[in-house]
Design an enzyme around this catalytic site. Structure first.
Site, PDB file in Angstrom:
ATOM      1  N   LYS A   1     -24.778  90.995  29.398  1.00  0.00           N
ATOM      2  CA  LYS A   1     -23.573  91.692  29.851  1.00  0.00           C
ATOM      3  C   LYS A   1     -22.790  90.773  30.775  1.00  0.00           C
ATOM      4  O   LYS A   1     -23.270  89.730  31.212  1.00  0.00           O
ATOM      5  CB  LYS A   1     -23.921  92.979  30.610  1.00  0.00           C
ATOM      6  CG  LYS A   1     -24.779  93.974  29.839  1.00  0.00           C
ATOM      7  CD  LYS A   1     -24.062  94.612  28.670  1.00  0.00           C
ATOM      8  CE  LYS A   1     -24.986  95.569  27.919  1.00  0.00           C
ATOM      9  NZ  LYS A   1     -24.360  96.070  26.666  1.00  0.00           N
TER      10      LYS A   1
ATOM     11  N   GLU B   1     -17.016  94.546  24.787  1.00  0.00           N
ATOM     12  CA  GLU B   1     -16.616  95.611  23.859  1.00  0.00           C
ATOM     13  C   GLU B   1     -16.878  96.927  24.581  1.00  0.00           C
ATOM     14  O   GLU B   1     -17.928  97.552  24.419  1.00  0.00           O
ATOM     15  CB  GLU B   1     -17.404  95.498  22.556  1.00  0.00           C
ATOM     16  CG  GLU B   1     -17.152  96.618  21.551  1.00  0.00           C
ATOM     17  CD  GLU B   1     -15.691  96.823  21.240  1.00  0.00           C
ATOM     18  OE1 GLU B   1     -15.040  97.597  21.988  1.00  0.00           O
ATOM     19  OE2 GLU B   1     -15.213  96.235  20.260  1.00  0.00           O
TER      20      GLU B   1
ATOM     21  N   GLY C   1     -23.323  94.364  19.303  1.00  0.00           N
ATOM     22  CA  GLY C   1     -21.920  93.966  19.391  1.00  0.00           C
ATOM     23  C   GLY C   1     -21.278  94.315  20.713  1.00  0.00           C
ATOM     24  O   GLY C   1     -20.052  94.367  20.799  1.00  0.00           O
ATOM     25  N   SER C   2     -22.062  94.536  21.753  1.00  0.00           N
ATOM     26  CA  SER C   2     -21.498  94.967  23.032  1.00  0.00           C
ATOM     27  C   SER C   2     -20.677  93.886  23.729  1.00  0.00           C
ATOM     28  O   SER C   2     -19.930  94.190  24.663  1.00  0.00           O
ATOM     29  CB  SER C   2     -22.610  95.443  23.971  1.00  0.00           C
ATOM     30  OG  SER C   2     -23.445  94.369  24.348  1.00  0.00           O
ATOM     31  N   MET C   3     -20.821  92.632  23.299  1.00  0.00           N
ATOM     32  CA  MET C   3     -20.056  91.554  23.934  1.00  0.00           C
ATOM     33  C   MET C   3     -18.996  90.957  23.011  1.00  0.00           C
ATOM     34  O   MET C   3     -18.462  89.878  23.275  1.00  0.00           O
ATOM     35  CB  MET C   3     -21.016  90.456  24.400  1.00  0.00           C
ATOM     36  CG  MET C   3     -21.839  90.831  25.613  1.00  0.00           C
ATOM     37  SD  MET C   3     -20.825  91.178  27.088  1.00  0.00           S
ATOM     38  CE  MET C   3     -20.101  89.561  27.370  1.00  0.00           C
TER      39      MET C   3
END
Length: 250
Positions: A92, A149, A50-52
Site C-alpha cells: 500500500k 485504486e 489490483g489495489s495499487m
C-alpha cells in the site's frame, strides 16, 4: 631458433591476453558483486491484487528495498504485514505518518494536515477516495495507508473502526517498493504531492546495482571477445612470418 620462435606468443599477443584476462576478472567482480549487493538490499514480491493499479498491476513483479519502519516517509509504497489485516504481506501507499491528520475528501482529493494532496499516480478521472471519512489523527509510530485504486483496496479506510483507527505500526513495514521489474515498467515515480509536508524518501541503489551488473557483463563479454580476436590476430601474424622466411632457415 626460427622453429622455437613460432611457438611463442608475440609480445603484443601476450599484452592482449593480459588485458583480456584483467577485463574478464574485473567484469566478474562487478557482475557478481552487483548481484550480491542487490540480493542483500532488495526483496522480490509478486503483487496478487489490483489495489495499487495503475502504479502496480495484478501479477506485477516488484523489487522492494529492505528498510526499517523508521525510514518510511509520506508517499512511499511499502510492503508490510499486520495480522489484523491479513496473514500475508500487503503493498500500500503511505499517505500519513505519526502526528498527521488525514481526511477525505475535498473536491475528490485527499487532505493531510489540512493540505490538499495532488496524486497523479491515481487512476485517471477517479476521486482520491470513493467514500468520505472523518479526520483521523495518526498516532505516533504508526502509518495511514491507502491503495492507489481507491475503489478496490482494502486499506486503512476499511479498518477505521479498529482501536488503531486503521493505522499500522511502523514496525510492520519490511520493505519499500523501488521499481516494477516485470513487466519492466522501471522505477516508481516520486510522490511529489507530499513534498510540502516534509522530505520524501530517496530512491534506493537499484540503478547503481543494475549499472554494475551491466558493466560487468559488458567487460566479461568484451574481454573474452578481445582476447579471442587478439589470439587469432597473433596466430595470423605468426603464419605470415613463417611464409616469408627463406626455405633454408626452416
Amino acid at each position: 631458433m626460427s622453429g622455437e620462435s613460432t611457438t611463442r606468443t608475440a609480445p603484443g599477443g601476450r599484452a592482449a591476453q593480459r588485458i583480456s584476462g584483467i577485463a574478464v576478472a574485473l567484469g566478474l567482480v562487478l557482475f557478481l558483486g552487483g548481484f550480491a549487493w542487490g540480493a542483500v538490499v532488495y526483496r522480490p514480491y509478486t503483487v496478487p491484487t489490483g489495489s495499487m493499479v495503475p502504479t502496480i498491476k495484478i501479477g506485477d513483479r516488484v523489487l522492494a528495498q529492505r528498510v526499517d519502519g523508521d525510514e518510511v516517509r509520506r508517499g512511499d509504497v511499502v510492503v508490510f504485514k499486520d495480522s489484523s489485516w491479513a496473514n500475508a504481506p500487503m503493498v500500500k501507499r503511505v499517505v500519513a505518518v505519526g502526528g498527521d491528520t488525514v481526511a477525505c475528501c475535498q473536491k475528490g482529493k485527499l487532505k493531510v494536515n489540512g493540505k490538499v494532496i495532488e496524486e497523479p499516480y491515481l487512476p485517471s478521472g477517479t476521486p482520491a477516495e470513493i467514500m468520505d471519512f472523518p479526520t483521523v489523527t495518526v498516532p505516533d509510530g504508526r502509518l495511514f495507508l491507502l491503495g492507489d485504486e481507491r475503489d478496490n483496496s482494502v486499506d486503512s479506510t476499511a479498518h477505521l473502526t479498529d482501536a488503531a483507527r486503521g493505522t499500522v505500526a511502523r514496525a510492520a513495514v519490511s520493505a519499500r517498493v523501488d521499481a516494477v521489474v516485470w513487466p519492466m515498467d522501471g522505477m516508481l515515480a516520486r510522490p511529489t504531492g507530499f513534498e510540502a509536508l516534509g522530505p520524501l524518501s530517496s530512491p534506493g541503489p537499484l540503478r547503481t546495482v543494475v549499472a554494475l551488473v551491466i558493466a560487468g557483463m559488458v567487460l566479461v563479454l568484451g574481454g573474452a571477445a578481445y582476447g579471442s580476436l587478439a589470439k587469432r590476430a597473433a596466430a595470423a601474424r605468426a603464419a605470415r612470418t613463417r611464409t616469408k622466411e627463406p626455405a633454408g632457415a626452416r
